[in-house]
Structures are given as C-alpha cells and as structure tokens.
Design a protein around this motif. Sequence first.
Motif, PDB file in Angstrom:
ATOM      1  N   ALA A  49      -6.018   3.282  -9.195  1.00  0.00           N
ATOM      2  CA  ALA A  49      -5.366   2.667  -8.040  1.00  0.00           C
ATOM      3  C   ALA A  49      -5.318   1.155  -8.235  1.00  0.00           C
ATOM      4  O   ALA A  49      -6.099   0.603  -9.015  1.00  0.00           O
ATOM      5  N   SER A  50      -4.401   0.504  -7.517  1.00  0.00           N
ATOM      6  CA  SER A  50      -4.317  -0.949  -7.564  1.00  0.00           C
ATOM      7  C   SER A  50      -3.910  -1.472  -6.193  1.00  0.00           C
ATOM      8  O   SER A  50      -3.333  -0.738  -5.378  1.00  0.00           O
ATOM      9  N   ILE A  51      -4.206  -2.740  -5.968  1.00  0.00           N
ATOM     10  CA  ILE A  51      -3.827  -3.384  -4.723  1.00  0.00           C
ATOM     11  C   ILE A  51      -3.400  -4.809  -5.025  1.00  0.00           C
ATOM     12  O   ILE A  51      -4.087  -5.521  -5.771  1.00  0.00           O
ATOM     13  N   GLN A  52      -2.251  -5.198  -4.497  1.00  0.00           N
ATOM     14  CA  GLN A  52      -1.790  -6.564  -4.680  1.00  0.00           C
ATOM     15  C   GLN A  52      -2.670  -7.498  -3.849  1.00  0.00           C
ATOM     16  O   GLN A  52      -2.921  -7.243  -2.669  1.00  0.00           O
ATOM     17  N   TRP A  53      -3.117  -8.557  -4.479  1.00  0.00           N
ATOM     18  CA  TRP A  53      -4.112  -9.436  -3.874  1.00  0.00           C
ATOM     19  C   TRP A  53      -3.586 -10.111  -2.601  1.00  0.00           C
ATOM     20  O   TRP A  53      -4.307 -10.240  -1.629  1.00  0.00           O
ATOM     21  N   SER A  54      -2.323 -10.532  -2.608  1.00  0.00           N
ATOM     22  CA  SER A  54      -1.804 -11.262  -1.448  1.00  0.00           C
ATOM     23  C   SER A  54      -1.223 -10.344  -0.383  1.00  0.00           C
ATOM     24  O   SER A  54      -1.504 -10.505   0.808  1.00  0.00           O
ATOM     25  N   SER A  55      -0.440  -9.350  -0.789  1.00  0.00           N
ATOM     26  CA  SER A  55       0.258  -8.515   0.189  1.00  0.00           C
ATOM     27  C   SER A  55      -0.539  -7.307   0.646  1.00  0.00           C
ATOM     28  O   SER A  55      -0.291  -6.746   1.707  1.00  0.00           O
ATOM     29  N   GLY A  56      -1.485  -6.859  -0.196  1.00  0.00           N
ATOM     30  CA  GLY A  56      -2.233  -5.656   0.136  1.00  0.00           C
ATOM     31  C   GLY A  56      -1.520  -4.366  -0.223  1.00  0.00           C
ATOM     32  O   GLY A  56      -2.012  -3.275   0.080  1.00  0.00           O
ATOM     33  N   THR A  57      -0.355  -4.475  -0.870  1.00  0.00           N
ATOM     34  CA  THR A  57       0.381  -3.275  -1.275  1.00  0.00           C
ATOM     35  C   THR A  57      -0.421  -2.498  -2.305  1.00  0.00           C
ATOM     36  O   THR A  57      -0.918  -3.072  -3.262  1.00  0.00           O
ATOM     37  N   SER A  58      -0.545  -1.200  -2.103  1.00  0.00           N
ATOM     38  CA  SER A  58      -1.372  -0.367  -2.974  1.00  0.00           C
ATOM     39  C   SER A  58      -0.532   0.665  -3.728  1.00  0.00           C
ATOM     40  O   SER A  58       0.582   1.005  -3.318  1.00  0.00           O
ATOM     41  N   LEU A  59      -1.117   1.145  -4.809  1.00  0.00           N
ATOM     42  CA  LEU A  59      -0.470   2.137  -5.663  1.00  0.00           C
ATOM     43  C   LEU A  59      -1.562   3.063  -6.174  1.00  0.00           C
ATOM     44  O   LEU A  59      -2.674   2.613  -6.465  1.00  0.00           O
ATOM     45  N   TYR A  60      -1.234   4.360  -6.295  1.00  0.00           N
ATOM     46  CA  TYR A  60      -2.237   5.345  -6.693  1.00  0.00           C
ATOM     47  C   TYR A  60      -1.732   6.249  -7.800  1.00  0.00           C
ATOM     48  O   TYR A  60      -0.537   6.563  -7.875  1.00  0.00           O
ATOM     49  N   ALA A  61      -2.669   6.711  -8.608  1.00  0.00           N
ATOM     50  CA  ALA A  61      -2.352   7.770  -9.550  1.00  0.00           C
ATOM     51  C   ALA A  61      -2.161   9.068  -8.763  1.00  0.00           C
ATOM     52  O   ALA A  61      -2.805   9.276  -7.731  1.00  0.00           O
ATOM     53  N   ASP A  62      -1.306   9.928  -9.258  1.00  0.00           N
ATOM     54  CA  ASP A  62      -1.043  11.183  -8.554  1.00  0.00           C
ATOM     55  C   ASP A  62      -2.313  12.011  -8.368  1.00  0.00           C
ATOM     56  O   ASP A  62      -2.462  12.717  -7.379  1.00  0.00           O
ATOM     57  N   SER A  63      -3.224  11.915  -9.322  1.00  0.00           N
ATOM     58  CA  SER A  63      -4.435  12.738  -9.285  1.00  0.00           C
ATOM     59  C   SER A  63      -5.369  12.378  -8.135  1.00  0.00           C
ATOM     60  O   SER A  63      -6.229  13.190  -7.771  1.00  0.00           O
ATOM     61  N   VAL A  64      -5.228  11.184  -7.582  1.00  0.00           N
ATOM     62  CA  VAL A  64      -6.137  10.764  -6.504  1.00  0.00           C
ATOM     63  C   VAL A  64      -5.410  10.494  -5.196  1.00  0.00           C
ATOM     64  O   VAL A  64      -6.062  10.238  -4.171  1.00  0.00           O
ATOM     65  N   LYS A  65      -4.102  10.560  -5.216  1.00  0.00           N
ATOM     66  CA  LYS A  65      -3.321  10.251  -4.025  1.00  0.00           C
ATOM     67  C   LYS A  65      -3.703  11.178  -2.882  1.00  0.00           C
ATOM     68  O   LYS A  65      -3.813  12.390  -3.068  1.00  0.00           O
ATOM     69  N   GLY A  66      -3.945  10.610  -1.726  1.00  0.00           N
ATOM     70  CA  GLY A  66      -4.342  11.395  -0.562  1.00  0.00           C
ATOM     71  C   GLY A  66      -5.839  11.595  -0.441  1.00  0.00           C
ATOM     72  O   GLY A  66      -6.318  12.040   0.608  1.00  0.00           O
ATOM     73  N   ARG A  67      -6.593  11.271  -1.496  1.00  0.00           N
ATOM     74  CA  ARG A  67      -8.049  11.426  -1.464  1.00  0.00           C
ATOM     75  C   ARG A  67      -8.768  10.074  -1.560  1.00  0.00           C
ATOM     76  O   ARG A  67      -9.810   9.883  -0.928  1.00  0.00           O
ATOM     77  N   PHE A  68      -8.232   9.188  -2.366  1.00  0.00           N
ATOM     78  CA  PHE A  68      -8.849   7.875  -2.576  1.00  0.00           C
ATOM     79  C   PHE A  68      -8.036   6.812  -1.834  1.00  0.00           C
ATOM     80  O   PHE A  68      -6.812   6.912  -1.717  1.00  0.00           O
ATOM     81  N   THR A  69      -8.737   5.785  -1.371  1.00  0.00           N
ATOM     82  CA  THR A  69      -8.079   4.657  -0.707  1.00  0.00           C
ATOM     83  C   THR A  69      -8.618   3.353  -1.260  1.00  0.00           C
ATOM     84  O   THR A  69      -9.835   3.156  -1.285  1.00  0.00           O
TER      85      THR A  69
END
Length: 123
Positions: A49-69
């Motif tokens: 997963a990743s999160i943009q430092w300024s905007s907070g926009t996040s991105l997830y791998a399919d394997s963890v989507k819906g389970r990890f935040t």
Amino acid sequence: QVQLVESGGGLVRAGDSLRLSCAASGRTFSIYALGWFRQSPGKEREFVASIQWSSGTSLYADSVKGRFTISRDNAKTAVYLQMNSPKPEDTALYYCAATSTIYVTDRSRYAYWGQGTQVTVSS
C-alpha cells in the motif's frame, strides 16, 4: 536523508487485527509518498500500500484491498498500516519506504527504507 523506523509487528492469529507504525524523520518535505512493502522467504519484495504525503491519496495491492488500511498522521511524521482479518499468506517482513516520485508501486523508486518489522499470522 529520511529516516524510517517501523514498529508493531508480531504474532497474530488469522482474523485478528494488527497495526504497524512507521515514524518518519529528517528531510520529510522531500517525500511524495510513503509505502508499505513486504517480503517472504524466497519471494520478491512486493508492494502492499502507499499514501501520498500531502493529499492522503492511498493505493492498495489487490491482495490486501478491503482488509488493510494505510493512513498518516496530520503532522506527517508517521504512517500506519491497519491490518484487519490477516491471513497466513500475509506473513512476511514488512518494510516502510519513502519515495519522491509518482511511481508509488515500484520498489526501485523508493530511496529510503526502514529496517522492517516481522508479521506472522497463524492459522
């Protein structure tokens, strides 16, 4: 330079929850995004997963989507990975990393890495 220190790993049962933390210090103004990667024995290090430092926009791998935040604190000094309903296949050494580029899923674009924290999920 950016320094990253992970914490929060450990042994957890499948279906329980665990939260990883990553404290960031140094030239954090140069960060575009913080990411979590993981590596199991015999496997390549993979994007989680990743999160943009300024905007907070996040991105997830399919394997963890819906389970990890993934989240960050408002002071932008730490990033977290909330792991809900972990599975045995989530067992790995988890790394926090920082990049100044937009290629947030590409581990080769991350210049700074923490030392890793072990997560073991038992069935």
